[in-house]
Design an enzyme around this catalytic site. Structure first.
Site, mmCIF file in Angstrom:
data_model
loop_
_atom_site.group_PDB
_atom_site.id
_atom_site.type_symbol
_atom_site.label_atom_id
_atom_site.label_comp_id
_atom_site.label_asym_id
_atom_site.label_seq_id
_atom_site.Cartn_x
_atom_site.Cartn_y
_atom_site.Cartn_z
ATOM 1 N N ARG A 1 0.820 -1.218 0.000
ATOM 2 C CA ARG A 1 0.000 0.000 0.000
ATOM 3 C C ARG A 1 0.851 1.265 0.000
ATOM 4 O O ARG A 1 0.401 2.314 -0.468
ATOM 5 C CB ARG A 1 -0.934 0.002 1.204
ATOM 6 C CG ARG A 1 -2.108 -0.920 0.974
ATOM 7 C CD ARG A 1 -3.072 -0.876 2.116
ATOM 8 N NE ARG A 1 -4.361 -1.446 1.711
ATOM 9 C CZ ARG A 1 -5.322 -1.743 2.547
ATOM 10 N NH1 ARG A 1 -5.170 -1.540 3.834
ATOM 11 N NH2 ARG A 1 -6.455 -2.239 2.105
ATOM 12 N N LYS B 1 -18.651 -14.079 4.575
ATOM 13 C CA LYS B 1 -19.944 -13.405 4.783
ATOM 14 C C LYS B 1 -20.773 -13.234 3.522
ATOM 15 O O LYS B 1 -20.325 -12.627 2.551
ATOM 16 C CB LYS B 1 -19.684 -12.017 5.378
ATOM 17 C CG LYS B 1 -19.227 -12.059 6.804
ATOM 18 C CD LYS B 1 -19.436 -10.683 7.413
ATOM 19 C CE LYS B 1 -18.453 -10.453 8.547
ATOM 20 N NZ LYS B 1 -18.048 -9.064 8.627
ATOM 21 N N GLY C 1 -7.876 -8.268 0.876
ATOM 22 C CA GLY C 1 -6.601 -8.633 1.466
ATOM 23 C C GLY C 1 -6.331 -10.127 1.441
ATOM 24 O O GLY C 1 -5.224 -10.569 1.150
ATOM 25 N N GLY D 1 -12.840 -3.695 0.514
ATOM 26 C CA GLY D 1 -14.188 -3.215 0.827
ATOM 27 C C GLY D 1 -14.645 -2.172 -0.180
ATOM 28 O O GLY D 1 -15.777 -2.214 -0.670
#
Ligand code: PGA
Length: 669
Positions: free
Chosen positions: A36, A198, A361, A384
């Site tokens: 990053r 999820k 990730g 996200g």
């Protein structure tokens, strides 16, 4: 609307506050993975080379508003310094006098990193006072934190109220470009691979991509809810009861649309000892495990990875794909016994020959584990944020940045509203727009209401436009109105060549079959004469172009629009053309409730912009505003405005009601 980027602003000698995503893993007080940090080097180097004083801020982890030494960004300053080959100053806070003093000491080209913004609880609450303090030390704001763009926090959204300009860095631009392409023109076949635990994280993406993907492959914990929805026995596997119904609906929709949804046919299941936290705890030693049929997972067993047959099926499904998006592991890949599925998918994607875009990730870690990260076309730095974008949602951190051109919201009232009604409309709308930024709002009223309207809008940000004009200044032209008469009535804008005024009659039969949409007989050349006359009088033309349904069905859209455009602007130089607003109005979408698909509208507007660049130059094309028009409503305007090429709307029906027009204007900001 495209957002401004660092390229669009002057940075020399300026104090640039840049939000980055330095939320990196730390191990023993040093940076364990600097992906990053490397990702923002292009923007950082660009700014340094141009003599900006760069102040960086970021969050790290979840300190929940408290100063946690183990989540300090100090090790990042160290690593960044190594990467840049210069020392990077660091201050132990992100607001306050110490920060101001450190910024004061910066020379052009130097870099300062501030301490973790989340040490202050106000950051995540997007508190305005805190945002103002952050903004206080800088001249302009650059956001290059793609990984935090889906969060409306003080350092990503709040401070944009206190700094100007606010622009995007190269990383955000690049990420959006890649993801937008997935949502607009993915090379086909387009295969989507989703995993992870999820259902709630991915169901929106599955739903949105049903319109675009050819195949969707589902693995990981979320797949078991899909298997359950098919009536399969999933034993102890993860089940999200709450989303069971939504999953059923999505599966029905997929069938309706002919999109293949691939679920595991076999799984690696285990008997996980009670109380084990998956995947935080290490893999329990000697835990019983076996490959089982995905339709019959035994009672006390839990599926933790896809099985060998599924691995093979998934491998075959991605062969021949041109574009692939992957997010989420296929199983508990942190536990060695259950990593095979995720690794196999990583390898299959690398071997597929497709352009593979990876987000999240865990998927990236799996790629690294499999040693194939460098085979990917693009690795998103924000899992996200990329998912929310692919769900079709806008990213607040991007939305808050400046538009590259001022947007336009034009209301076309057509043959509606008397002078009194026009005044009443302004009385309701204007007080709600006192803090309006960056939108040119124009009300195009019938001739008879123009004077009253022009009086009513005085002192408000609203402007007045007519819906047509005649190109002569005066003379024996019964019933016509000249450009200077419109100026006299208080107009600043005028719609020209609206499709309801254009005739495209090839034969008498076609004419005899006229409907109201075609009776007034404007054509490309009258449009040109009107545009010239409007400009000569100092009126800003809003020129409409667009195809009829039959023309679209014959595949003539792009050629027709290029022709309309060339003729409308014939004889104008670049300076004159830059004054013109173009409205792309597909005739079949006007007043019909059939809004043109946002991506398609964006595509056609892209064709228009390229044509303008050919007719003039890139710079002129970049300044000109191109609107979409046709069945715009408060419900669909956000999706249209999220498109990079669409600069606003020409709104008919929905501009008649002040409240619905207000919502549309706000969405254009
Ligand atoms: P509509 O009209 O929004 O009612 O479809 C658009 C226009 O005619 O400009």
């Amino acid at each position: 609307m495209r957002k401004k980027s660092v390229r669009d602003v002057e940075v020399e000698g300026k104090r640039v506050l840049m939000r980055v995503d330095f939320n990196v893993p730390l191990e023993n007080g040093t940076v364990a993975d600097d992906t990053r940090i490397r990702a923002v080097l292009p923007t950082l180097n660009y700014l340094r080379e141009r003599g900006a004083k760069v102040v960086l801020m970021s969050h790290l982890g979840r300190p929940k508003g408290q100063r946690k030494p183990e989540l300090s960004l100090a090790p990042v300053a160290q690593r960044l310094g190594e990467l840049l080959g210069v020392s990077v100053a660091f201050v132990q806070d992100c607001i306050g006098p110490e920060v101001a003093a450190a910024v004061e000491r910066l020379d052009p080209g130097e870099v300062l990193l501030l301490e973790n913004t989340r040490f202050h609880p106000e950051e995540e609450k997007n508190c305005p006072t805190f945002a103002r303090k952050l903004a206080a030390v800088a001249d302009l704001y650059v956001n290059d934190a793609f990984g935090a763009a889906h969060r409306a926090h003080a350092s990503t959204v709040g401070l944009t109220d206190y700094l100007s300009p606010c622009v995007a860095g190269f990383l955000i631009e690049k990420e959006l470009e890649v993801l937008r392409r997935l949502l607009t023109l993915p090379e086909r076949p387009f295969v989507v691979v989703l995993g992870g635990a999820k259902v709630s994280d991915k169901i929106g993406v599955v739903e949105n991509l049903l319109n675009l993907a050819d195949k969707i492959l589902l693995g990981g914990g979320l797949a078991y809810t899909f298997l359950k929805a098919q009536g399969k026995c999933i034993g102890q596997s993860l089940l999200d009861e709450e989303h069971l119904e939504a999953v059923q609906e999505v599966m029905a929709k997929a069938q309706e649309k002919g999109v293949e949804l691939l679920l595991p046919v076999d799984v690696m299941a285990a008997q996980v000892p009670e109380g084990t936290r998956i995947p935080q705890d290490p893999e329990p030693e000697g835990m019983p495990h076996q490959i089982v049929d995905a339709a019959h997972i035994p009672d006390h067993w839990q599926g933790l990875d896809i099985g060998p047959q599924t691995r093979q099926q998934f491998r075959e499904a991605v062969q021949g794909a041109k574009t692939i998006f992957w997010n989420g592991p296929m199983g508990v890949f942190e536990w060695p016994t259950f990593a095979a599925g995720t690794n196999a998918v990583a390898k299959a994607l690398a071997d597929s020959g497709a352009k593979v875009v990876v987000g999240g990730g865990e998927s990236v870690a799996a790629l690294q584990q499999a040693g194939v990260a460098d085979k990917m076309y693009h690795i998103c730095t924000g899992g996200g944020a990329s998912l929310e974008f692919l769900e079709g949602r806008t990213l607040p951190g991007v939305e808050a940045l400046d538009n590259v051109r001022p947007a336009v919201a034009a209301g076309n009232w057509k043959m509606h509203k008397t002078s009194g009604e026009a005044r009443a409309f302004v009385q309701v709308l204007a007080p709600q727009l006192t803090d309006l930024k960056e939108v040119e709002v124009v009300l195009c009223a019938p001739f008879t209401a123009l004077t009253a309207l022009a009086e009513a809008v005085q002192g408000t940000p609203l402007k007045v436009g007519a819906q047509d004009l005649f190109w002569q200044e005066s003379g024996a032209y019964t019933g016509e109105i000249s450009p200077s008469m419109l100026k006299d009535a208080g107009c600043t804008h005028v719609i020209i060549g609206h499709s309801e005024r254009r005739g495209r009659f090839g034969s008498y039969e076609e004419f005899a079959d006229w409907n109201l949409l075609e009776v007034f007989g404007d054509n490309d050349w009258t449009v040109n004469a009107k545009v010239k006359a409007a400009l000569a009088a100092g009126l800003r033309p809003i020129v409409c172009v667009g195809e009829m349904l039959a023309e679209r069905e014959r595949g003539e859209t792009d050629d027709l629009i290029r022709l309309q455009l060339r003729r409308a602007l014939h004889g104008l130089d670049a300076e004159e053309a830059a004054e013109v607003i173009i409205a792309y109005e597909p005739v079949w979408a006007i007043g019909t409730g059939k809004v043109c698909d946002a991506e398609e509208a964006n595509r056609v507007i892209g064709v228009i912009r390229r044509t303008l660049a050919e007719l003039y130059d890139q710079g002129t094309a970049e300044t000109m505003r191109i609107l979409y028009g046709g069945s715009i409503k408060p419900e669909n305007i956000a999706g249209l405005m999220a498109q990079p090429e669409i600069d606003g709307g020409l709104v008919g029906g929905a501009s008649l009601d002040p409240e619905s027009f207000r919502q549309i204007i706000r969405a254009c900001e």
